[in-house]
Write a protein that holds these residues in place. Structure first.
Motif, PDB file in Angstrom:
ATOM      1  N   THR A  49      -7.898  -9.831 -46.972  1.00 37.00           N
ATOM      2  CA  THR A  49      -7.015  -8.828 -46.359  1.00 37.00           C
ATOM      3  C   THR A  49      -5.738  -8.350 -48.021  1.00 37.00           C
ATOM      4  O   THR A  49      -5.469  -7.296 -47.454  1.00 37.00           O
ATOM      5  CB  THR A  49      -5.905 -10.495 -45.772  1.00 37.00           C
ATOM      6  OG1 THR A  49      -7.289 -11.164 -45.423  1.00 37.00           O
ATOM      7  CG2 THR A  49      -4.866  -9.793 -45.718  1.00 37.00           C
ATOM      8  N   ARG A  50      -5.684  -8.903 -48.809  1.00 38.66           N
ATOM      9  CA  ARG A  50      -4.821  -8.190 -50.012  1.00 38.66           C
ATOM     10  C   ARG A  50      -5.581  -6.975 -50.473  1.00 38.66           C
ATOM     11  O   ARG A  50      -4.467  -6.626 -50.278  1.00 38.66           O
ATOM     12  CB  ARG A  50      -4.686  -9.208 -51.333  1.00 38.66           C
ATOM     13  CG  ARG A  50      -3.646  -8.566 -52.042  1.00 38.66           C
ATOM     14  CD  ARG A  50      -3.611  -9.930 -53.047  1.00 38.66           C
ATOM     15  NE  ARG A  50      -5.160  -9.745 -53.316  1.00 38.66           N
ATOM     16  CZ  ARG A  50      -5.286 -10.583 -54.579  1.00 38.66           C
ATOM     17  NH1 ARG A  50      -5.078 -11.527 -55.078  1.00 38.66           N
ATOM     18  NH2 ARG A  50      -7.139 -10.565 -54.938  1.00 38.66           N
ATOM     19  N   ILE A  90      -5.469  -4.280 -47.735  1.00 36.69           N
ATOM     20  CA  ILE A  90      -3.769  -3.386 -47.439  1.00 36.69           C
ATOM     21  C   ILE A  90      -4.336  -3.147 -48.636  1.00 36.69           C
ATOM     22  O   ILE A  90      -2.950  -2.112 -48.951  1.00 36.69           O
ATOM     23  CB  ILE A  90      -3.243  -4.942 -47.499  1.00 36.69           C
ATOM     24  CG1 ILE A  90      -2.818  -5.453 -45.970  1.00 36.69           C
ATOM     25  CG2 ILE A  90      -1.406  -4.394 -47.618  1.00 36.69           C
ATOM     26  CD1 ILE A  90      -3.022  -4.597 -44.813  1.00 36.69           C
ATOM     27  N   SER A 113      -2.745   1.459 -49.075  1.00 36.84           N
ATOM     28  CA  SER A 113      -1.601   1.755 -49.214  1.00 36.84           C
ATOM     29  C   SER A 113      -1.496   2.916 -50.324  1.00 36.84           C
ATOM     30  O   SER A 113      -0.715   2.921 -51.432  1.00 36.84           O
ATOM     31  CB  SER A 113      -0.682   0.777 -49.676  1.00 36.84           C
ATOM     32  OG  SER A 113      -0.956  -0.107 -50.984  1.00 36.84           O
ATOM     33  N   LYS A 155      -0.937  -8.436 -43.832  1.00 37.26           N
ATOM     34  CA  LYS A 155      -1.474  -8.905 -45.601  1.00 37.26           C
ATOM     35  C   LYS A 155      -1.623 -10.195 -45.074  1.00 37.26           C
ATOM     36  O   LYS A 155      -1.501 -11.634 -45.921  1.00 37.26           O
ATOM     37  CB  LYS A 155       0.165  -8.851 -45.752  1.00 37.26           C
ATOM     38  CG  LYS A 155       1.590  -7.667 -45.882  1.00 37.26           C
ATOM     39  CD  LYS A 155       2.078  -7.803 -46.324  1.00 37.26           C
ATOM     40  CE  LYS A 155       2.947  -8.204 -47.622  1.00 37.26           C
ATOM     41  NZ  LYS A 155       4.320  -8.688 -48.285  1.00 37.26           N
ATOM     42  N   ALA A 191       2.182  -1.810 -46.022  1.00 40.31           N
ATOM     43  CA  ALA A 191       1.700  -3.347 -45.118  1.00 40.31           C
ATOM     44  C   ALA A 191       3.049  -4.105 -46.044  1.00 40.31           C
ATOM     45  O   ALA A 191       2.733  -5.235 -45.539  1.00 40.31           O
ATOM     46  CB  ALA A 191       0.811  -3.697 -46.852  1.00 40.31           C
TER      47      ALA A 191
END
Length: 222
Positions: A137-138, A141, A145, A173, A221
């Motif tokens: 997930t991190r 994102i 970004s 996030k 995010a």
């Protein structure tokens, strides 16, 4: 409760043998067969009717994405319950895994994940929930970004209220409903309502698709 029937699709024989041993070591799981390529996977799904299919993405004959689409389409055509597909990938961030989720997979895990994580993922998707690889997930994102020039957000994005966009960003996030509630000073029931509206407006099935949506459209995010 009946045991969960688990099938495996992967072109590496040793990997298949290891996963089979792991599944068969669990009282609540039953190994429902394996396949070495996507075409065989479609036949396996029709023949064995597994509850959960572990699906490699990169395979000969037919890749995991196309196989997932065919398996789910055939189940829908025949009016039967489709298997939950859990994609296996080698990389934390794999665009093919994201595409597989778009095709209907319930999530993805890394091939080198801890056995307990994989077993928990099988049980989680069987319950109807989504699973995403740890840290993915991190990473999704982080990529989104950076401004990677992906597709612009669809018109439906403009239908979200400012509060719904805040909820979207926090969910993307990887925050849970409780964590979002604490961050936004809201009740968990209110967060759940907002999130349900976000998913409905964007035509998304679950949180995993939400993360992929943010990645594919370069959305912030938060």
């Amino acid at each position: 409760m009946s045991a969960i029937r688990v099938a495996l699709v992967d072109d590496q024989a040793l990997f298949r043998a290891g996963i089979r041993m792991l599944v068969e070591s669990q009282d609540d799981l039953v190994f429902a067969g394996d396949a070495a390529d996507g075409r065989a996977a479609v036949a396996l799904a029709a023949r064995s009717r597994p509850d959960v299919m572990l699906m490699d993405v990169r395979m000969p004959q037919l890749d995991g994405i196309a196989a997932t689409e065919r398996i789910l389409a055939e189940a829908a055509h025949e009016g039967r319950e489709p298997p939950r597909v859990l994609v296996l990938t080698t990389f934390d961030l794999d665009e093919n895994a994201a595409r597989a989720i778009r095709a209907g997979a319930s999530g993805f895990v890394l091939k080198d994940a801890d056995p307990e994580f994989l077993l928990a993922a099988i049980r989680t998707v069987h319950r109807g929930n989504a699973v995403i690889a740890a840290n993915a997930t991190r990473d999704l994102i982080a990529h989104a970004s950076r401004g990677s020039g992906r597709r612009p957000a669809p018109p439906a994005w403009d239908d979200l209220t400012p509060r719904e966009r805040e909820i979207f960003a926090l969910a993307a996030k990887g925050l849970s409903n409780a964590e979002i509630a604490a961050a936004e000073f809201l009740g968990e029931a209110t967060v759940k309502t907002h999130l349900s509206r976000v998913l409905g407006k964007l035509g998304l099935r679950d949180r995993v698709q939400l993360v992929v949506f943010a990645y594919e459209h370069d959305l912030p995010a938060g």
